[in-house]
Design an enzyme around this catalytic site. Structure first.
Site, PDB file in Angstrom:
ATOM      1  N   TYR A   1       2.553  -7.291   4.558  1.00 57.28           N
ATOM      2  CA  TYR A   1       2.837  -5.859   4.401  1.00 57.28           C
ATOM      3  C   TYR A   1       2.199  -5.290   3.132  1.00 57.28           C
ATOM      4  O   TYR A   1       1.753  -4.136   3.135  1.00 57.28           O
ATOM      5  CB  TYR A   1       4.350  -5.586   4.466  1.00 57.28           C
ATOM      6  CG  TYR A   1       4.806  -5.620   5.902  1.00 57.28           C
ATOM      7  CD1 TYR A   1       4.512  -4.579   6.773  1.00 57.28           C
ATOM      8  CD2 TYR A   1       5.453  -6.740   6.415  1.00 57.28           C
ATOM      9  CE1 TYR A   1       4.867  -4.634   8.116  1.00 57.28           C
ATOM     10  CE2 TYR A   1       5.822  -6.805   7.754  1.00 57.28           C
ATOM     11  CZ  TYR A   1       5.525  -5.747   8.594  1.00 57.28           C
ATOM     12  OH  TYR A   1       5.849  -5.799   9.920  1.00 57.28           O
TER      13      TYR A   1
ATOM     14  N   CYS B   1      14.633  -3.130  -6.580  1.00 64.57           N
ATOM     15  CA  CYS B   1      15.119  -1.762  -6.366  1.00 64.57           C
ATOM     16  C   CYS B   1      15.487  -1.115  -7.698  1.00 64.57           C
ATOM     17  O   CYS B   1      15.615  -1.784  -8.722  1.00 64.57           O
ATOM     18  CB  CYS B   1      16.333  -1.778  -5.442  1.00 64.57           C
ATOM     19  SG  CYS B   1      17.809  -2.403  -6.248  1.00 64.57           S
TER      20      CYS B   1
ATOM     21  N   CYS C   1      16.116  -1.269  -0.259  1.00 64.56           N
ATOM     22  CA  CYS C   1      16.930  -2.247  -0.994  1.00 64.56           C
ATOM     23  C   CYS C   1      17.684  -3.111   0.013  1.00 64.56           C
ATOM     24  O   CYS C   1      18.348  -2.588   0.906  1.00 64.56           O
ATOM     25  CB  CYS C   1      17.903  -1.512  -1.914  1.00 64.56           C
ATOM     26  SG  CYS C   1      19.119  -2.617  -2.661  1.00 64.56           S
TER      27      CYS C   1
ATOM     28  N   HIS D   1       9.363   3.624  13.879  1.00 62.21           N
ATOM     29  CA  HIS D   1       9.259   2.206  13.508  1.00 62.21           C
ATOM     30  C   HIS D   1       9.146   2.002  12.002  1.00 62.21           C
ATOM     31  O   HIS D   1       8.774   0.910  11.561  1.00 62.21           O
ATOM     32  CB  HIS D   1       8.070   1.555  14.213  1.00 62.21           C
ATOM     33  CG  HIS D   1       8.268   1.411  15.692  1.00 62.21           C
ATOM     34  ND1 HIS D   1       7.243   1.202  16.584  1.00 62.21           N
ATOM     35  CD2 HIS D   1       9.398   1.471  16.445  1.00 62.21           C
ATOM     36  CE1 HIS D   1       7.724   1.125  17.814  1.00 62.21           C
ATOM     37  NE2 HIS D   1       9.028   1.297  17.759  1.00 62.21           N
TER      38      HIS D   1
END
Ligand code: NAD
Length: 235
Positions: free
Chosen positions: A55, A137, A115, A107
């Site tokens: 990602y 976070c 978080c 999506h």
């Protein structure tokens, strides 16, 4: 189409001409990865490093790609209609960067992180947010690890109530660049048909579910959609 209620659903195919590879066009691989290895909660639990790297690479890629004429055509369509909803299966931000006002990312979104403890989301696209290390976070007293704000296989898509309400009451339902394999998105054409809407598909190739559309336009979305939008707004 002026005066009609229109819902457009886009898939990976609309971003293909921007240089973002689709999923089905690569033998079920997304950027050379099997979807089970990078897009499931199980993969995140067992191999978070692999999922994270995947990602982060996709997030960095966002800075190298630009919206194409198909994204811009949908901005023009939105501007010409009173009742319009753009739903996308895409996790890239090319619709927003083209200028679309209200984009429902069913999506999730690559540019947003979530978080793992509180579930709060943060837009995190600074250079420091795109490195290999996990992101922490800013919401918890003891900062927690964040996960991609992506709907993985087996998870519930976002915004389904709003999507069903819009599709059940639309006059025209348009799908652009989607293979019709991933549900529930692939089933929305049936919801639209049951509601009496005209259904339109714009796709490079004829997908398996093509016979569920009243109109099928085959070819690259970047070439077809600008012409179609002009026709729809004139007609
Ligand atoms: P898909 O990859 O399953 O299907 C893409 C479809 O687009 C194919 O039918 C293909 O023929 C068509 N296509 C390819 N190039 C095109 C072009 N230039 N013009 C028009 N059509 C073109 O995509 P999907 O149905 O969206 O499902 C894949 C899933 O993977 C989605 O849920 C999505 O979240 C994710 N994904 C997202 C991205 C992205 O954000 N850009 C990219 C890959 C995968």
């Amino acid at each position: 189409m002026r005066g009609k209620r229109v819902v457009v659903l886009t898939g990976a195919g609309i971003s293909a001409e921007s240089g973002v590879r689709t999923f089905r066009d690569n033998d079920g691989l997304w950027e050379d990865h099997r979807v089970e290895d990078v897009a499931t909660p199980r993969a995140w639990a067992s191999s978070p490093d692999v999922v994270w790297r995947f990602y982060q690479a996709r997030r960095r890629q966002l800075r190298e790609v630009e919206p194409n004429p198909a994204h811009h055509a949908l901005v023009k369509l939105e501007e010409g209609l009173v009742d319009f909803l753009l739903v996308t299966q895409n996790v890239d931000d090319l619709h927003e960067r083209a200028g679309s006002g209200d984009v429902l990312h069913m999506h999730g979104e690559l540019s947003v992180m979530r978080c793992e403890i509180s579930g709060r989301i943060e837009h995190r696209m600074e250079a420091a947010d795109l490195k290999e290390s996990y992101l922490a976070c800013r919401c918890c007293v003891e900062p927690s690890r964040m996960r991609p704000h992506i709907v993985w296989f087996g998870e519930m898509p976002f915004g389904m109530t709003r999507i069903y309400e819009a599709v059940e009451t639309c006059d025209v339902f348009v799908v652009v660049g989607s293979s019709g394999h991933v549900y529930p998105a692939a089933g929305l054409v049936d919801v639209a048909r049951s509601a009496g809407a005209t259904t339109v598909l714009v796709n490079l190739e004829r997908p398996e579910n093509a016979d569920r559309f009243d109109e099928v336009h085959l070819g690259p979305a970047g070439e077809l959609l600008p012409r179609l939008v002009t026709t729809w707004l004139d007609g």
